[in-house]
Enzyme design. Sequence first.
Site, short mmCIF file in Angstrom:
data_model
loop_
_atom_site.label_atom_id
_atom_site.label_comp_id
_atom_site.label_asym_id
_atom_site.label_seq_id
_atom_site.Cartn_x
_atom_site.Cartn_y
_atom_site.Cartn_z
N ASP A 98 -7.82 6.43 2.78
CA ASP A 98 -8.72 7.19 3.63
C ASP A 98 -8.50 6.69 5.08
O ASP A 98 -7.86 5.65 5.29
CB ASP A 98 -10.15 6.94 3.15
N ASP A 100 -11.11 7.14 8.32
CA ASP A 100 -12.31 6.62 9.00
C ASP A 100 -13.04 5.60 8.11
O ASP A 100 -13.34 5.87 6.95
CB ASP A 100 -13.28 7.76 9.32
N ASP A 302 -13.85 4.61 1.79
CA ASP A 302 -15.23 4.14 1.98
C ASP A 302 -16.28 5.22 1.80
O ASP A 302 -17.47 4.96 1.90
CB ASP A 302 -15.39 3.57 3.40
MG LIG Z 1 -13.93 7.33 5.37
#
Ligand SMILES: [Mg+2]
Length: 362
Positions: A98, A100, A302
Site C-alpha cells: 500500500d 499512504d 495499513d
Molecule cells: Mg494506506
Amino acid sequence: MGSYANDRSCQHDDRRSLEKTKEPVLPLKLMPLHAANGWLHDMRLSSPTTAPLMNNGSSSGSSDPIYRAWTKKYPSALNAFDQIVAHGKGKKIALFLDYDGTLSPIVDEPDNAVMSDQMREVVRNAALHLPTAIISGRSRDKVFDFVKLTELCYAGSHGMDILGPVGERDSVPEHRSPISSNKKQGKEAKIFQAAPEFLPMIDEVFRLLIDKTDAIDGVKVENNKFCVSVHYRNVVEKEWQLVAQCTNDVLKLYPRLRLTHGRKVLEVRPAIDWNKGKAVEFLLDSLGLGSCRNVLPIYIGDDRTDEDAFKVLRDDKRGLGILVSSVPKESHALYSLMDPSEVMDFLKRLVMSKEEEASRNK
Ligand SMILES: [Mg+2]
C-alpha cells in the site's frame, strides 16, 4: 448523536448540478438516524487519530501493555522475521505494498504525502530483487508521481486501474484482458481497468461533492480516477456528521456506486466485485505466478481497504498480510509493523535475506 436537522446544511442547488446527469434525480432526504450513526461509527472506527497517549504522556506502541498484548495475536514482522523467512525459503517472494501510511506517513494534506528518498531507495532495491507492486486508493498517476520508480507495477484506485508487467498474459481470463499499452512510465506495459465505463460518472460525482462540501472547513475532495475520496482529516469532529450527510446525499443519486471507509476518508467507488484482493490475484496472474505454489506473496498495508488483500492471502493459505498500525485493531493480516519506518526496516532485511539465500545457492 443528534439528527441531521442541522442548522448548517449542505450547500448549493442539487438540481442545477444534476441537470446534465443521466442518473435519476431523487429528492434529497435527511439521512435516517440509524444510518447516520452507522456512518459516524465507521468514520470513528476507521480513523484512529494518533496512537493513544499513555499515562506518562508517551504514545502507544511497543511500550503500551495493550499494544504488546495485541502483538501476541499479530506478531511484529520484525520480531517474527526468521519465521517469515523460513516460510519463504526456496520460494519466490512477491511484494505488494500500500502507499499512504505504509510507505509514506499519513499527513494532514493528502497532496503532501511524499515518501522519503531513503524509502524510495529501499523500495527500488526490493523491486530489483522481488516482483513488486504498489496498490493504492490514489489514482495510478498520482501514486506514480509520489513513488517515481519504473521498476515496479502500479495499481491505482484500489486496484481498479493497473499498470502491469509486460508479457505472461496467457493465464489472464478474457474479461480481465488489458485495454491498452503504456510507455509513459518507462518500458512498455499493459494497462488493465476494471470498470472504465465509470469514468464519466466518477468525474461528475467529484464535481458534485466539491460543490456540496464547499462550506465545510477542512474538507478535501480528491478525484482518484475510479473513486472519489472525501478527506475529513482536517475537519473538526462535530462536522463529520455534515461530511457524511453531504456524501450520502450524492451517493444515493448513484445506485451503481458504493461507499467505503479509509483512514479519515470516505471513498465513493463503483459497486463492482473488485478490490485490492482481486488486484493481488490479477497481478499474480499477470506476473505468471498465479498458479505457482513456490511463491510467497506478502502484502503490507495499513488501511481497511487492505483487508480484502489480507483476506485473499490468508484464505488461500499461500501468502501473508502485514498490518501497519500503532494501535491495536482486528485484521485479516497475520503480522504487524508499527509504522513506515518499520516497513522500511522489514523490506531491507527481506531483500538482504533473499540475497544471502541466492549467494548460498550459487
Ligand atoms: Mg494506506
